[in-house]
Design a protein around this motif. Structure first.
Motif, PDB file in Angstrom:
ATOM      1  N   ASP A  44       0.868  -1.183   0.000  1.00  0.00           N
ATOM      2  CA  ASP A  44       0.000   0.000   0.000  1.00  0.00           C
ATOM      3  C   ASP A  44       0.899   1.226   0.000  1.00  0.00           C
ATOM      4  O   ASP A  44       1.623   1.471   0.966  1.00  0.00           O
ATOM      5  CB  ASP A  44      -0.892  -0.018   1.242  1.00  0.00           C
ATOM      6  CG  ASP A  44      -1.858   1.150   1.315  1.00  0.00           C
ATOM      7  OD1 ASP A  44      -1.724   2.107   0.525  1.00  0.00           O
ATOM      8  OD2 ASP A  44      -2.753   1.098   2.175  1.00  0.00           O
TER       9      ASP A  44
ATOM     10  N   GLY B 177      -0.309   4.298  -0.386  1.00  0.00           N
ATOM     11  CA  GLY B 177      -1.094   5.431   0.088  1.00  0.00           C
ATOM     12  C   GLY B 177      -2.116   5.932  -0.911  1.00  0.00           C
ATOM     13  O   GLY B 177      -1.998   5.713  -2.115  1.00  0.00           O
ATOM     14  N   ASN B 178      -3.153   6.584  -0.387  1.00  0.00           N
ATOM     15  CA  ASN B 178      -4.195   7.227  -1.186  1.00  0.00           C
ATOM     16  C   ASN B 178      -4.886   6.275  -2.167  1.00  0.00           C
ATOM     17  O   ASN B 178      -5.264   6.667  -3.262  1.00  0.00           O
ATOM     18  CB  ASN B 178      -3.625   8.433  -1.942  1.00  0.00           C
ATOM     19  CG  ASN B 178      -3.133   9.505  -1.011  1.00  0.00           C
ATOM     20  OD1 ASN B 178      -3.741   9.758   0.033  1.00  0.00           O
ATOM     21  ND2 ASN B 178      -2.029  10.127  -1.356  1.00  0.00           N
ATOM     22  N   GLY B 179      -5.061   4.999  -1.779  1.00  0.00           N
ATOM     23  CA  GLY B 179      -5.759   4.043  -2.625  1.00  0.00           C
ATOM     24  C   GLY B 179      -4.923   3.461  -3.746  1.00  0.00           C
ATOM     25  O   GLY B 179      -5.461   2.869  -4.674  1.00  0.00           O
ATOM     26  N   HIS B 180      -3.583   3.621  -3.680  1.00  0.00           N
ATOM     27  CA  HIS B 180      -2.674   3.094  -4.697  1.00  0.00           C
ATOM     28  C   HIS B 180      -1.927   1.899  -4.109  1.00  0.00           C
ATOM     29  O   HIS B 180      -1.407   1.970  -2.990  1.00  0.00           O
ATOM     30  CB  HIS B 180      -1.657   4.145  -5.131  1.00  0.00           C
ATOM     31  CG  HIS B 180      -2.254   5.454  -5.502  1.00  0.00           C
ATOM     32  ND1 HIS B 180      -3.056   5.636  -6.599  1.00  0.00           N
ATOM     33  CD2 HIS B 180      -2.164   6.665  -4.900  1.00  0.00           C
ATOM     34  CE1 HIS B 180      -3.431   6.900  -6.667  1.00  0.00           C
ATOM     35  NE2 HIS B 180      -2.911   7.545  -5.645  1.00  0.00           N
ATOM     36  N   TYR B 181      -1.815   0.807  -4.905  1.00  0.00           N
ATOM     37  CA  TYR B 181      -1.157  -0.407  -4.443  1.00  0.00           C
ATOM     38  C   TYR B 181      -0.224  -0.933  -5.535  1.00  0.00           C
ATOM     39  O   TYR B 181      -0.553  -0.891  -6.718  1.00  0.00           O
ATOM     40  CB  TYR B 181      -2.187  -1.494  -4.112  1.00  0.00           C
ATOM     41  CG  TYR B 181      -3.210  -1.033  -3.113  1.00  0.00           C
ATOM     42  CD1 TYR B 181      -3.001  -1.182  -1.745  1.00  0.00           C
ATOM     43  CD2 TYR B 181      -4.391  -0.419  -3.535  1.00  0.00           C
ATOM     44  CE1 TYR B 181      -3.945  -0.742  -0.821  1.00  0.00           C
ATOM     45  CE2 TYR B 181      -5.335   0.027  -2.620  1.00  0.00           C
ATOM     46  CZ  TYR B 181      -5.105  -0.137  -1.281  1.00  0.00           C
ATOM     47  OH  TYR B 181      -6.042   0.309  -0.377  1.00  0.00           O
TER      48      TYR B 181
ATOM     49  N   GLU C 162      -5.958  -0.087  -7.945  1.00  0.00           N
ATOM     50  CA  GLU C 162      -6.525   1.215  -7.594  1.00  0.00           C
ATOM     51  C   GLU C 162      -7.963   1.032  -7.140  1.00  0.00           C
ATOM     52  O   GLU C 162      -8.699   0.219  -7.704  1.00  0.00           O
ATOM     53  CB  GLU C 162      -6.528   2.152  -8.815  1.00  0.00           C
ATOM     54  CG  GLU C 162      -5.168   2.492  -9.362  1.00  0.00           C
ATOM     55  CD  GLU C 162      -4.415   3.486  -8.508  1.00  0.00           C
ATOM     56  OE1 GLU C 162      -5.062   4.370  -7.902  1.00  0.00           O
ATOM     57  OE2 GLU C 162      -3.184   3.386  -8.448  1.00  0.00           O
TER      58      GLU C 162
END
Length: 158
Positions: free
Chosen positions: A52, A54-58, A84
């Protein structure tokens, strides 16, 4: 006095450079089983570490076991990609590559296979559907755009 200056300079260097060393991180591991209509073999599988950022990004990296339709054996593919969160759906894009005998191409020589896969997953169950294309070559012969789609199910990693 020179020795004291040298020691102070070395200590200052260690204090400045030390925190800039390699960062260590670990990713959570996830596994999925892929199946498609008419599949009679055990499901194909993807095993990835997910980081992860951050901010919904993987970011995802790992391996996949994909069946050869000619001999029923599994080939191992290296996997990398990203995920995402989009409108409450986890959208996953993966690239897989392998240098094995491409089952859909004639001949005995190794080939280079590349699979692009896109999964739409329920963010709670991590299961959903997928679509993928396979491109391959064994030198003189090319395979372009073979398409599969089906279901993807989250499961325990074995």
């Amino acid at each position: 006095m020179k020795a004291l200056r040298l020691i102070v300079l070395l200590l200052a260097g260690v204090l400045v450079i030390g925190p800039l060393g390699l960062a260590e991180c670990s990713a959570l591991e996830y596994c999925w089983n892929l199946s498609y209509p008419g599949m009679i073999t055990p499901p194909e599988s993807i095993r990835v570490g997910v980081l992860d950022i951050g901010n919904g990004h993987y970011v995802l990296a790992g391996s996949a076991k994909i069946i050869s339709v000619i001999d029923g054996k599994y080939n191992t593919f290296v996997v990398n990609g990203n995920a995402e969160m989009v409108d409450n759906v986890l959208e996953v894009s993966l690239h897989m590559a392998s240098r094995n005998k491409i089952s859909l191409l004639p001949g005995d020589s190794d080939g280079l296979g590349s699979i692009m896969i896109f999964m739409r997953l329920n963010p709670v169950t991590l299961s959903g559907d997928y679509a993928r294309t396979l491109d391959g070559t064994n030198g003189p012969l090319q395979l372009k755009g073979t398409f599969f789609d089906g279901t993807v199910t989250s499961g325990p990693c074995k």
